[in-house]
Design a protein around this motif. Sequence first.
Motif, mmCIF file in Angstrom:
data_model
loop_
_atom_site.group_PDB
_atom_site.id
_atom_site.type_symbol
_atom_site.label_atom_id
_atom_site.label_comp_id
_atom_site.label_asym_id
_atom_site.label_seq_id
_atom_site.Cartn_x
_atom_site.Cartn_y
_atom_site.Cartn_z
ATOM 1 N N LYS A 101 -16.115 46.171 51.146
ATOM 2 C CA LYS A 101 -17.550 46.100 50.896
ATOM 3 C C LYS A 101 -18.040 47.265 50.050
ATOM 4 O O LYS A 101 -19.185 47.263 49.587
ATOM 5 N N ASP A 102 -17.220 48.264 49.873
ATOM 6 C CA ASP A 102 -17.609 49.448 49.117
ATOM 7 C C ASP A 102 -16.700 49.623 47.909
ATOM 8 O O ASP A 102 -16.308 50.721 47.552
ATOM 9 N N SER A 103 -16.302 48.507 47.308
ATOM 10 C CA SER A 103 -15.428 48.518 46.137
ATOM 11 C C SER A 103 -16.069 47.652 45.054
ATOM 12 O O SER A 103 -16.937 46.816 45.335
ATOM 13 N N ARG A 104 -15.635 47.835 43.825
ATOM 14 C CA ARG A 104 -16.298 47.133 42.730
ATOM 15 C C ARG A 104 -15.363 46.969 41.548
ATOM 16 O O ARG A 104 -14.421 47.728 41.367
ATOM 17 N N ASP A 105 -15.651 45.942 40.704
ATOM 18 C CA ASP A 105 -14.868 45.736 39.493
ATOM 19 C C ASP A 105 -15.811 45.609 38.299
ATOM 20 O O ASP A 105 -16.978 45.250 38.442
ATOM 21 N N LYS A 106 -15.258 45.901 37.108
ATOM 22 C CA LYS A 106 -16.048 45.853 35.886
ATOM 23 C C LYS A 106 -15.181 45.360 34.742
ATOM 24 O O LYS A 106 -14.092 45.882 34.511
ATOM 25 N N ARG A 107 -15.669 44.353 34.018
ATOM 26 C CA ARG A 107 -14.921 43.813 32.883
ATOM 27 C C ARG A 107 -15.376 44.490 31.603
ATOM 28 O O ARG A 107 -16.563 44.716 31.374
ATOM 29 N N SER A 108 -14.385 44.817 30.738
ATOM 30 C CA SER A 108 -14.673 45.295 29.388
ATOM 31 C C SER A 108 -13.904 44.410 28.412
ATOM 32 O O SER A 108 -13.219 43.477 28.816
ATOM 33 N N GLY A 109 -14.014 44.706 27.151
ATOM 34 C CA GLY A 109 -13.332 43.884 26.153
ATOM 35 C C GLY A 109 -11.827 43.968 26.226
ATOM 36 O O GLY A 109 -11.126 43.075 25.762
ATOM 37 N N ARG A 110 -11.311 45.043 26.812
ATOM 38 C CA ARG A 110 -9.860 45.237 26.834
ATOM 39 C C ARG A 110 -9.248 45.152 28.213
ATOM 40 O O ARG A 110 -8.031 45.031 28.340
ATOM 41 N N SER A 111 -10.052 45.233 29.268
ATOM 42 C CA SER A 111 -9.455 45.261 30.592
ATOM 43 C C SER A 111 -10.495 44.971 31.660
ATOM 44 O O SER A 111 -11.690 44.865 31.366
ATOM 45 N N ILE A 112 -10.014 44.833 32.887
ATOM 46 C CA ILE A 112 -10.877 44.710 34.064
ATOM 47 C C ILE A 112 -10.525 45.879 34.972
ATOM 48 O O ILE A 112 -9.396 45.986 35.453
ATOM 49 N N THR A 113 -11.479 46.777 35.195
ATOM 50 C CA THR A 113 -11.235 47.991 35.968
ATOM 51 C C THR A 113 -11.807 47.831 37.375
ATOM 52 O O THR A 113 -12.921 47.325 37.544
ATOM 53 N N CYS A 114 -11.056 48.246 38.365
ATOM 54 C CA CYS A 114 -11.477 48.129 39.766
ATOM 55 C C CYS A 114 -11.456 49.504 40.437
ATOM 56 O O CYS A 114 -10.468 50.231 40.320
ATOM 57 N N PHE A 115 -12.538 49.827 41.115
ATOM 58 C CA PHE A 115 -12.576 50.998 41.987
ATOM 59 C C PHE A 115 -12.466 50.488 43.419
ATOM 60 O O PHE A 115 -13.324 49.737 43.879
ATOM 61 N N VAL A 116 -11.438 50.867 44.116
ATOM 62 C CA VAL A 116 -11.208 50.404 45.485
ATOM 63 C C VAL A 116 -11.184 51.623 46.409
ATOM 64 O O VAL A 116 -10.379 52.536 46.212
ATOM 65 N N ARG A 117 -12.047 51.610 47.407
ATOM 66 C CA ARG A 117 -12.133 52.753 48.304
ATOM 67 C C ARG A 117 -11.192 52.563 49.498
ATOM 68 O O ARG A 117 -11.216 51.507 50.152
ATOM 69 N N LYS A 118 -10.369 53.564 49.769
ATOM 70 C CA LYS A 118 -9.507 53.521 50.945
ATOM 71 C C LYS A 118 -10.348 53.579 52.212
ATOM 72 O O LYS A 118 -11.368 54.250 52.255
ATOM 73 N N TRP A 119 -9.897 52.883 53.261
ATOM 74 C CA TRP A 119 -10.608 52.911 54.540
ATOM 75 C C TRP A 119 -10.538 54.306 55.159
ATOM 76 O O TRP A 119 -11.524 54.830 55.649
#
Length: 570
Positions: A45-63
Motif C-alpha cells: 500500500k506504500d509502493s508506487r510505479d511510474k512509466r517513462s518513455g524508456r522504462s517503468i520504475t517501481c519504488f517498493v517499500r520493505k515491510w
Amino acid sequence: MEFCVEDSTDVHVLIEDHRIVFSCKNADGMEFYNEIEFYAKVNCKDSRDKRSGRSITCFVRKWKEKVAWPRLTKEDIKPVWLSVDFDNWRDWEGDEEVELAQVDHYAELLEKVRTKRPPPAMDDLDRRARNEDCPASLSVRRQAFLRARLPAYWEAAAMAFQCQRDSYAREFTTTVVSCSPAELQTEGSNGKKEVLSGFRVVLEDTLLFPEGGGQPDDRGTINDISVLRVTRRGAQADHFTQTPLTPGTEVQVRVDWERRFDHMQQHSGQHLITAVADHLFGLKTTSWELGRLRSVIELDSPSVTAEQVAAIEQSVNEKIRERLPVYVRELSLDDPGVEQVRGRGLPDDHAGPIRVVTIKSVDSNMCCGTHVSNLSDLQVIKILGSEKGKKNKTNVTFLAGNRVLKWMEKSHSTEKALTALLKCGAEDHVEAVKKLQNSNKLLQKSNLNLLRDLAVHVAHSLRNSPDWGGVVTLHRKEGDSEFMNIIANEIGSEETLLFLTVGEEKGAGLFLLAGPAEAVETLAPRVAEVLEGKGAGKKGRFQGKATKMSRRAEVQALLQDYVSTQSAEE
C-alpha cells in the motif's frame, strides 16, 4: 526496480505483499511478462510505479525497513534476466558537480520512501529520462539500460585473452604473474564431493578460456603441468594446478584442442540456431547449456512443433553450406549500435569494450566465448528434438560438428547390433521389438498365474504339515510380495507366527510377518532391525524390504523365543 522497455503500452503493475507482477507491450507489439517473488514481505500500500518513455520504475517499500535483504528474490538463485546494480547510477567520469546533484536527487527520493510519507510522484524520473542533452545522464541511462534490459549474464563480458583474439591458436607463450595456494572442489568417481589442494596461477595472458556464459572452461597445460580448472576473476583468469609455478617465469601454454574445437562448434551452433529460431518463428532464447554430450537451448515458448524444429534445422544447415563468415568486433559501452545487438547480459563487474560476435547477414550477439571463423567449420547441425521445460519454456536439444559424427557412429553400431539380435533389417527393428514386447507380456501373465497357483499349493502344504504351529518359516529365491500375501491369506491363521521371505540367500529381498496382531506389532520392528530393512503393516501383518537375508535364522530364533515365553506365561 526498473523494467526497461522502450515505448511501452498496456502497462500493468501489481504489487502485493510478497510479489510484483509486471506486463506490457513494446513498440513492436511484443508482450512482456514477469513475476517476481520478493525475498520478504513488502508494504504494497506504500509502493508506487511510474512509466517513462524508456522504462517503468517501481519504488517498493520493505515491510521491515531496517532489515537488510541479501537478494531481491525469494529463491536463492540469480535469474538470467535480473541484474542487481548498486553503483552504476553514479558515474564519476562526467562533471563532478552534476554527478553529485544526481546522487542527491536519488537520495532525496529514497529518503521520502523511508520516512513513511506519501510515495514520490517520480515526475523527475520521467524528465531525466528525456534529458538526452546531459552527457552524464546519457552515460547513466545507457549503462542502466544495458544492465537491466540485458540480464546479468557473463556471456556478454568482453575480455582481452589470447583465446578470444585467436580461438584457433593451440600454443601460446606468456609469463606467470602470481602463484598462490588454493583448493578446488571436484566430484569424485563415486559422485561425492572431493577437495583438491593445489595452486591458483595467474598469467599475463592466457590461451585457456575461463568457464562462464553457458560455455565450460578449457583444459590444457602450462609447461606440461595439467590445468584442472580455469575461472574468471575480474579481468584475469585463474588456473588451478597441483604444481606451483614461479612468478616471472616464461611458460608455454597448450590447449586441449579437441575439447576447445568442440566447444567452438557447439557455441557457434547455438548462436546460429538462436538467430534462425527468432527470425523464422519469433522464438526467443532465454538460456542455454553446453553439455558434455549434447547441448540444450531454452526457448521462451510453451511449445515448439515438430514442423518448426524441422524448418530450423533445414535453415541452419543451409547457412552452413553457404560458408558464411563469423567475425568479432568490439564496441564501446556508449556506442549507439550496442542497443541493436542481441545479448543476454553484462556482468556486474564488466569494464571496457563490449565484444560482439557476428554471423554475416544472420546475427550479431554480445559474447565472450570462443567461436569458429566460418560456419563451414560447424560441418552440420542435428536438432534431436524438443521437450517441455520449466516455467512455460521449451528445451531444444542439438548436436553440432564432430558430435553429430560421433552420434551417427554410435547409432550405426547400435543398429548393427540390433540387426544381429533381431535377425532382421534396420527397417524392421521397431516391429520386431513390438512383437517381442507382446510375447514378453503374455509370458509374464502366464508366469504370474503359475506363481499364484504355487502360492496356494505352498499354503496348503504348510497348513497340513506335521510341524504346523508355533513358528512357521519359508524362503524362496523366486517370488514377490503378492506371492507371500497369497500364502498368508490362504493360511489365515491368527494363532501361528508366519515368517516368509523371498530373494537371494545372502543378499537383499522381501519379508512378511503375519500372525496375532499383538505379537506382530511387538516383533515387527525387531525383525526389520535384524534384517537391516524397513517396512510397514497393520492388523496382524507386516512386510518390507531387507538387505541382510543371511540373518533369517536370527529372526527365526527371535520368534521362537517369543512363542516360548508366551507359552510359559500361560
